[in-house]
Design a protein around this motif. Structure first.
Motif, PDB file in Angstrom:
ATOM      1  N   ALA A   1       0.854  -1.188   0.000  1.00 43.10           N
ATOM      2  CA  ALA A   1       0.000   0.000   0.000  1.00 43.10           C
ATOM      3  C   ALA A   1       0.890   1.237   0.000  1.00 43.10           C
ATOM      4  O   ALA A   1       1.898   1.290   0.707  1.00 43.10           O
ATOM      5  CB  ALA A   1      -0.913   0.000   1.223  1.00 43.10           C
TER       6      ALA A   1
ATOM      7  N   THR B   1      -3.144   2.468  -5.784  1.00 41.41           N
ATOM      8  CA  THR B   1      -3.036   2.600  -4.334  1.00 41.41           C
ATOM      9  C   THR B   1      -1.982   1.656  -3.770  1.00 41.41           C
ATOM     10  O   THR B   1      -1.720   1.675  -2.578  1.00 41.41           O
ATOM     11  CB  THR B   1      -4.389   2.314  -3.669  1.00 41.41           C
ATOM     12  N   THR B   2      -1.425   0.810  -4.644  1.00 42.12           N
ATOM     13  CA  THR B   2      -0.364  -0.109  -4.205  1.00 42.12           C
ATOM     14  C   THR B   2       0.819  -0.048  -5.156  1.00 42.12           C
ATOM     15  O   THR B   2       0.680   0.278  -6.334  1.00 42.12           O
ATOM     16  CB  THR B   2      -0.863  -1.573  -4.154  1.00 42.12           C
TER      17      THR B   2
END
Length: 182
Positions: A51, A98-99
């Motif tokens: 993340a 998001t990662t």
């Protein structure tokens, strides 16, 4: 005449078997849509999805250092591989994720003969996408012409592999990546 053909076929079979045994596994990945690279599997410990908020930025570091990550209870330095080797930075690829996709590159450093232990150093490399495992004979990895390669990329290259289907895959040298960290 048939003995000659039989021995010739056996010789060819041995050569093919020897070539197969000489192949090494590489992990193929991408940094940019059209840039395929690979590293020897033996230098990679793990593939991670992290993340974005789990990497802690560290001030006053080189621009290709993203920060540190808690990996297995240890501090893992995270580097933007594309930026390090002179290609686009991860954030410049236009991926809104998001990662992070990351490889954990490892290197055996110090060998303590008395304790019979080897200290392993690890580094996280942020990449765009993990693709596949390739089998490649290291003897077919060629040195690229200097004019065809970004000058920043050259110190990190072991060479390139031209696959039978015509694809070019740049082969990186994990030890050179570690050398840049010092």
């Amino acid at each position: 005449m048939s003995d000659f053909n039989l021995s010739q076929n056996l010789s060819l079979s041995r050569e093919l078997l020897q070539q197969t045994n000489e192949e090494e596994q590489f992990l193929r990945f991408s940094l940019e849509p059209d840039t395929k690279l690979m590293l020897p599997i033996e230098q990679i410990t793990e593939v991670l999805k992290i993340a974005v908020g789990n990497i802690v930025p560290i001030p006053e570091m080189p621009s290709w250092i993203v920060g540190v990550y808690n990996w297995r209870g240890e501090i893992l330095w995270m580097a933007d591989l594309g930026h390090l080797i002179g290609l686009n930075s991860w954030y410049e690829t236009g991926i809104n994720a998001t990662t992070y996709n990351a490889l954990v590159l490892s290197q055996n450093n110090h060998h303590n003969a008395k304790a019979k232990t080897t200290k392993k150093t690890s580094l996280g490399l942020i990449i765009t996408q993990v693709e596949d495992i390739e089998w490649c004979n290291p003897d077919v990895i060629q040195s690229p012409p200097a004019s065809a390669v970004n000058a920043k990329l050259v110190p990190f290259l072991r060479g390139y592999w031209l696959k039978p289907n015509g694809d070019t895959i740049w082969t990186l040298d994990g030890n050179a990546i570690f050398a840049a960290m010092s």
